[in-house]
Design a protein around this motif. Structure first.
Motif, mmCIF file in Angstrom:
data_model
loop_
_atom_site.group_PDB
_atom_site.id
_atom_site.type_symbol
_atom_site.label_atom_id
_atom_site.label_comp_id
_atom_site.label_asym_id
_atom_site.label_seq_id
_atom_site.Cartn_x
_atom_site.Cartn_y
_atom_site.Cartn_z
ATOM 1 N N TYR A 62 35.148 31.917 26.207
ATOM 2 C CA TYR A 62 34.753 33.243 26.687
ATOM 3 C C TYR A 62 34.252 33.149 28.125
ATOM 4 O O TYR A 62 34.619 33.958 28.982
ATOM 5 N N ASN A 63 33.407 32.147 28.388
ATOM 6 C CA ASN A 63 32.867 31.986 29.738
ATOM 7 C C ASN A 63 33.961 31.661 30.748
ATOM 8 O O ASN A 63 33.941 32.147 31.885
ATOM 9 N N ARG A 66 35.682 34.649 31.872
ATOM 10 C CA ARG A 66 34.849 35.523 32.698
ATOM 11 C C ARG A 66 34.688 34.996 34.123
ATOM 12 O O ARG A 66 34.290 35.738 35.011
ATOM 13 N N GLY A 93 26.972 37.026 34.132
ATOM 14 C CA GLY A 93 27.896 37.616 33.181
ATOM 15 C C GLY A 93 28.483 36.636 32.191
ATOM 16 O O GLY A 93 29.469 36.947 31.521
#
Length: 334
Positions: A62-63, A66, A93
């Protein structure tokens, strides 16, 4: 996230170590929402090492998605470091996957990617997910857990009527697991508390909490006793001091506050935890302006804070007279 009836399974301890060894809590809330959403009962539980690694890999992936682009960094090690980094992750974020400051003071052993010394010539290197999590999942952990549980294995603690270990026995046993991060300090204490809160072992007694505070003079509870002018020169003095603090709290908390804190069931756990928050509480008092100044002048909480309708109030008397203290200690033969 770790239901008691699942903790008593053969993989229960491995999951508890994985949770606590990575500092899961309020700072990792968004990560937990990703891997254990409330819509699926919010359960953070794995059936093996590979499944546990997969939970954290989801957060890393996920990171990575992003991040603006991988081309900004020269090699994959830097990219991986950014994806698992705690500092500034939420601000940028990204999901914070672990919390090395879960107990206040940072402890890199709580990180999902702790640095490990490679020798004088090679410096430090960040551990991989497998290196970090595998010590929690070795067969000896499961065997020790089964031996510890005995007849409670695969039972629901809420309905189990058999033998339970004491809090002190459990803390000693966790130390003897010899797992990095759980050999001393607050993490084994909180692991024992979690097992007690889950109903797997008994709550701590006054003697057991006193022994912990006396043995751990560098930790918050003992230091706060000293800062509060208790003369804790011996185990007996620590025990007497904790008893006096308990008496303050027990006589001052409203019934609704006691219910919220589950105080009647876990009084000594609450006392130790309260002591660890003294410095934070003093800091808050020093920064609340008028209320803080009035507090010092009148020597008690504002009366509106003492109403039964204020479900978060926890009024404590500032003074216990010497006569009252003597009566408490004599009643307990201290």
């Amino acid at each position: 996230h770790l239901p008691p009836n699942k903790l008593t399974g053969v993989n229960g301890l491995s999951n508890l170590l994985s949770w606590m060894g990575t500092g899961q809590g309020f700072r990792t809330h968004e990560f937990l929402q990703l891997v254990a959403p409330e819509t699926s009962c919010g359960i953070f539980f794995s059936d093996g090492l590979d499944a546990c690694i997969a939970l954290f890999e989801r957060g890393i992936d996920y990171n990575l998605t992003r991040m603006e682009s991988r081309s900004r960094w020269s090699d994959c090690d830097v990219v991986q470091s950014m994806a698992t980094c705690e500092s500034g992750s939420r601000r940028n974020g990204l999901l914070q996957l672990s919390d090395s400051a879960i107990w206040g003071q940072p402890n890199q052993l709580m990180s999902i990617a702790p640095s490990r010394k490679q020798g004088n010539l090679f410096g430090y290197q960040r551990a991989s997910l497998t290196e970090k999590l595998s010590p929690y999942w070795v067969p000896s952990i499961a065997e020790s857990w089964k031996s510890y549980l005995g007849d409670m294995l695969d039972q629901d603690p809420s309905s189990y009527k058999g033998h339970r270990r004491t809090w002190g026995e459990t803390l000693t046993w966790i130390h003897e697991l010899d797992v990095d991060g759980f050999k001393s300090g607050l993490t084994p204490l909180q692991a024992t508390n979690n097992l007690s809160l889950a109903g797997i072992c008994h709550p701590p007694s006054l003697d057991e909490i006193s022994a912990f505070v006396w043995r751990n003079k560098v930790l918050g509870a003992y230091r706060r006793l000293v800062e509060s002018n208790f003369d804790v020169f011996s185990f007996a003095a620590v025990k007497a001091s904790l008893l006096l603090i308990f008496t303050h709290i027990n006589n001052s908390l409203s019934s609704s506050a006691k219910e919220i804190f589950n105080f009647d069931r876990f009084p000594w756990m609450f006392v130790e935890h309260t002591l660890c928050k003294v410095s934070r509480y003093i800091n808050r008092i020093e920064h609340v302006g008028t209320w803080g100044r009035e507090f010092e002048i009148i020597g008690s909480y504002k009366q509106e804070r003492l109403t039964e309708n204020d479900r978060f109030h926890s009024p404590l008397k500032l003074i216990m007279t010497l006569k009252e203290a003597e009566a408490v200690l004599l009643n307990h033969r201290l």
